[in-house]
Scaffold this motif. Structure first.
Motif, mmCIF file in Angstrom:
data_model
loop_
_atom_site.group_PDB
_atom_site.id
_atom_site.type_symbol
_atom_site.label_atom_id
_atom_site.label_comp_id
_atom_site.label_asym_id
_atom_site.label_seq_id
_atom_site.Cartn_x
_atom_site.Cartn_y
_atom_site.Cartn_z
ATOM 1 N N ILE A 37 -28.267 -26.701 3.708
ATOM 2 C CA ILE A 37 -29.043 -25.916 3.124
ATOM 3 C C ILE A 37 -28.864 -24.351 3.537
ATOM 4 O O ILE A 37 -28.433 -24.283 4.443
ATOM 5 N N SER A 38 -29.069 -23.600 2.606
ATOM 6 C CA SER A 38 -28.981 -22.054 2.814
ATOM 7 C C SER A 38 -30.166 -21.520 3.739
ATOM 8 O O SER A 38 -31.234 -21.970 3.718
ATOM 9 N N ASN A 47 -30.438 -29.499 -2.295
ATOM 10 C CA ASN A 47 -30.548 -28.251 -1.359
ATOM 11 C C ASN A 47 -29.084 -27.968 -0.569
ATOM 12 O O ASN A 47 -28.853 -27.526 0.335
ATOM 13 N N ASN A 48 -28.044 -28.400 -1.409
ATOM 14 C CA ASN A 48 -26.581 -28.032 -0.930
ATOM 15 C C ASN A 48 -26.111 -26.801 -1.496
ATOM 16 O O ASN A 48 -25.986 -26.668 -2.510
ATOM 17 N N THR A 49 -25.874 -25.870 -0.523
ATOM 18 C CA THR A 49 -25.453 -24.641 -0.796
ATOM 19 C C THR A 49 -24.093 -24.757 -1.442
ATOM 20 O O THR A 49 -23.601 -23.653 -1.960
ATOM 21 N N ASP A 50 -23.358 -25.776 -1.494
ATOM 22 C CA ASP A 50 -21.979 -25.971 -2.259
ATOM 23 C C ASP A 50 -22.000 -26.516 -3.672
ATOM 24 O O ASP A 50 -21.400 -26.369 -4.535
ATOM 25 N N LYS A 78 -28.791 -20.973 -7.226
ATOM 26 C CA LYS A 78 -29.969 -21.798 -6.653
ATOM 27 C C LYS A 78 -29.162 -23.278 -6.316
ATOM 28 O O LYS A 78 -28.594 -23.725 -7.281
ATOM 29 N N THR A 79 -29.954 -23.553 -5.444
ATOM 30 C CA THR A 79 -29.671 -25.220 -5.098
ATOM 31 C C THR A 79 -30.515 -26.070 -5.951
ATOM 32 O O THR A 79 -31.521 -25.746 -6.430
ATOM 33 N N PHE A 80 -30.158 -27.231 -6.038
ATOM 34 C CA PHE A 80 -30.997 -28.337 -6.644
ATOM 35 C C PHE A 80 -31.724 -28.967 -5.822
ATOM 36 O O PHE A 80 -31.503 -29.552 -4.717
ATOM 37 N N PHE A 81 -32.906 -29.397 -6.195
ATOM 38 C CA PHE A 81 -33.824 -30.449 -5.704
ATOM 39 C C PHE A 81 -34.732 -31.078 -6.840
ATOM 40 O O PHE A 81 -35.748 -30.354 -7.274
#
Length: 157
Positions: free
Chosen positions: A22-23, A63-66, A72-75
């Protein structure tokens, strides 16, 4: 010592945040002006990220920064609640590519209106994660597949 998280973590998957890459931006948002909590979450993220030994097939989607789109991350809370958590759950090892949207809808009971969400997520998974899935070749068990279908059917009854 017990740390009580504010309401914000619910939109990121509650305790899932302790498993994600997570970022710091999201960690600070979760901490919501609580500097101590922000420091604890950042330290936890740094330690777990450095110790991470999972293969990319077990990479958490959320929530993965990769895995980002427009930085923007996904959730997708509704997908997470349907037990979708890892990249490999969207992958079909028989064809060595990601499952079709129709298959994902069938397996997890995803509404067909989520078409764009699915393709945005798939296109945002970096090539190094996609290629490692193929080389690791550790598919989901048939039991997991059947359990997901049965869970979906039980929810509709």
């Amino acid at each position: 010592m017990v740390i009580i998280l504010p309401e914000n973590p619910k939109k990121y998957g509650d305790s899932l945040i302790f498993e994600c890459n997570i970022s710091n931006t999201i960690l600070h948002e979760i901490a919501n002006e609580n500097i101590f909590l922000s420091d604890v979450l950042s330290a936890w993220s740094d330690v777990t990220h450095n110790l991470e030994t999972q293969t990319s097939s077990k990479t958490i989607l959320w929530n993965n920064t990769d895995i980002t789109s427009n930085n923007k991350t996904f959730f997708y809370k509704d997908w997470f609640e349907r037990s979708i958590k890892y990249v490999n759950q969207l992958y079909d090892y028989r064809i060595k590519d990601f499952d079709s949207f129709d298959n994902i809808c069938y397996i997890y009971g995803i509404p067909s209106i989520s078409f764009l969400k699915y393709y945005t997520l798939i296109k945002s998974i970096p090539i190094h994660i996609k290629s490692e899935i193929n080389t690791n070749n550790t598919p989901c068990t048939q039991t997991t597949f059947v359990e997901n279908i049965l869970r979906r059917k039980n929810k509709t009854n």
